[in-house]
Write an enzyme that holds these catalytic residues in place. Structure first.
Site, PDB file in Angstrom:
ATOM      1  N   CYS A  65      -2.092  -2.618   7.490  1.00 54.07           N
ATOM      2  CA  CYS A  65      -2.313  -3.749   6.876  1.00 54.07           C
ATOM      3  C   CYS A  65      -0.602  -5.104   6.758  1.00 54.07           C
ATOM      4  O   CYS A  65      -0.797  -6.064   6.602  1.00 54.07           O
ATOM      5  CB  CYS A  65      -2.163  -3.067   5.146  1.00 54.07           C
ATOM      6  SG  CYS A  65      -3.907  -2.284   4.783  1.00 54.07           S
ATOM      7  N   LYS A  77      -7.278  -4.746  -3.142  1.00 58.09           N
ATOM      8  CA  LYS A  77      -7.834  -5.496  -2.067  1.00 58.09           C
ATOM      9  C   LYS A  77      -8.826  -4.356  -0.807  1.00 58.09           C
ATOM     10  O   LYS A  77      -8.601  -3.258  -1.736  1.00 58.09           O
ATOM     11  CB  LYS A  77      -7.044  -6.003  -0.578  1.00 58.09           C
ATOM     12  CG  LYS A  77      -6.063  -5.310  -0.812  1.00 58.09           C
ATOM     13  CD  LYS A  77      -4.851  -5.832   0.778  1.00 58.09           C
ATOM     14  CE  LYS A  77      -3.990  -4.766   1.021  1.00 58.09           C
ATOM     15  NZ  LYS A  77      -5.322  -3.518   1.874  1.00 58.09           N
ATOM     16  N   ASP A 120       1.144  -1.196   0.061  1.00 65.51           N
ATOM     17  CA  ASP A 120      -0.584  -0.027  -0.297  1.00 65.51           C
ATOM     18  C   ASP A 120       0.934   1.291  -0.246  1.00 65.51           C
ATOM     19  O   ASP A 120       0.317   2.526   0.835  1.00 65.51           O
ATOM     20  CB  ASP A 120      -1.076  -0.132   1.111  1.00 65.51           C
ATOM     21  CG  ASP A 120      -2.136  -1.027   0.984  1.00 65.51           C
ATOM     22  OD1 ASP A 120      -2.273  -2.035   0.027  1.00 65.51           O
ATOM     23  OD2 ASP A 120      -2.809  -1.214   2.192  1.00 65.51           O
TER      24      ASP A 120
HETATM   25  C1  VGL Z   1      -4.944   0.710   5.877  1.00 67.03           C
HETATM   26  C2  VGL Z   1      -6.594   1.039   6.673  1.00 67.03           C
HETATM   27  C3  VGL Z   1      -7.271   1.483   6.074  1.00 67.03           C
HETATM   28  C4  VGL Z   1      -3.390   0.272   5.287  1.00 67.03           C
HETATM   29  C5  VGL Z   1      -5.545   0.607   4.558  1.00 67.03           C
HETATM   30  O1  VGL Z   1      -2.415  -0.117   4.753  1.00 67.03           O
HETATM   31  O2  VGL Z   1      -2.527   0.169   6.248  1.00 67.03           O
HETATM   32  N1  VGL Z   1      -5.007   1.094   7.237  1.00 67.03           N
HETATM   33  N2  VGL Z   1      -7.117   0.848   5.022  1.00 67.03           N
END
Ligand code: VGL
Ligand code: ZN
Length: 198
Positions: A151, A106, A9
Site C-alpha cells: 500500500c 479503501k 494502514d
Molecule cells: C495491504 C495487503 C492487503 C497493505 C492491504 O496495507 O499494504 N497489503 N491489503
C-alpha cells in the site's frame, strides 16, 4: 511547497498478532506519532474490506493465502481475511495518535482491491484523495506506514505520477516482502521519481 503526511494502514491486522501481520509493524508507531506532531496536514488511510472480499483467499475455492490469481483488472495476490469493516483488526493501532485531518477508507468494494490511497487496483477508479489535496493546495507528500511493498508503494507511485513531490520515510515503514517484493517496490518507486529516505 505545501506538504502533508500520509499515514498508510497502521491497523491492528498489519501488526504482530494481527491477521496479516507485517514483521515489526508496530515498531513504527512512535516515529509516526512524532512526525504527526510536526505535520500541518495529516491524512490516514484504513484498509476497510467487507466480509467475503475478493482479495481474500477464503473467497476462492481451493486457493491459499499468498497465491496469485488473475482478476479482470490484473493480477491479485490473495491474502488471509483482514481489516474487515468495524472489527478490532481494522482499527488503528491503539498507540497511534489517529487524530488526522482526513481518513480515507479503501478496499470497500467486494470485487476489487485497493492498495493505493488514490486509485483502486484497476488504477483508474479514484478514491477522492487527489481532489482533497488539490483543493487544499497540497503539492507534496511524505508517506509512512504499512506495508512498504504494497500500500505504501502503490500510493507513492500514484502520487508521483499525479505530479506530487513524494518522499517515503523508510524509518517509519515496514514491509511484507513476498518473493522479493520489497526490492521490486523500492526500484519502482525510485523510477517513478519518489525520493526514498532510509
Ligand atoms: C495491504 C495487503 C492487503 C497493505 C492491504 O496495507 O499494504 N497489503 N491489503
Ligand atoms: Zn487489504
Amino acid at each position: 511547497m505545501t506538504r502533508a503526511l500520509l499515514v498508510i494502514d497502521v491497523q491492528n491486522d498489519f501488526c504482530p498478532g494481527g491477521a496479516l501481520a507485517v514483521p515489526d509493524g508496530d515498531a513504527i508507531v512512535p516515529r509516526i506519532n512524532a512526525l504527526m506532531e510536526e505535520a500541518d496536514t495529516v491524512i490516514l488511510t484504513q484498509d476497510w474490506h467487507p466480509t467475503g472480499h475478493s482479495s481474500f483467499a477464503s473467497s476462492h475455492e481451493g486457493k491459499a493465502p499468498y497465491e496469485l490469481i488473475s482478476m479482470s483488472y490484473g493480477d491479485q495476490v490473495l491474502w488471509p481475511d483482514h481489516c474487515i469493516q468495524g472489527t478490532e483488526g481494522a482499527a488503528f493501532h491503539p498507540d497511534l495518535r489517529a487524530d488526522g485531518d482526513l481518513i480515507i477508507r479503501k478496499g470497500f468494494r467486494a470485487g476489487i482491491d485497493s492498495y493505493s490511497a488514490f486509485f483502486e487496483n484497476d488504477r483508474t477508479t479514484p478514491t477522492g484523495l487527489e481532489g482533497y489535496l488539490r483543493t487544499r493546495s497540497i503539492n507534496a507528500l511524505t508517506l509512512v506506514g504499512l506495508a512498504t511493498d504494497f500500500c505504501v508503494n502503490y500510493s507513492a507511485v500514484d502520487a508521483a505520477r499525479l505530479g506530487f513531490d513524494v518522499h517515503v520515510d523508510l524509518s517509519a515503514c515496514r514491509a511484507i516482502d513476498l518473493d522479493g517484493s520489497l526490492e521490486t517496490a523500492l526500484e519502482g518507486m525510485r523510477q517513478a521519481g519518489v525520493q526514498i529516505f532510509e
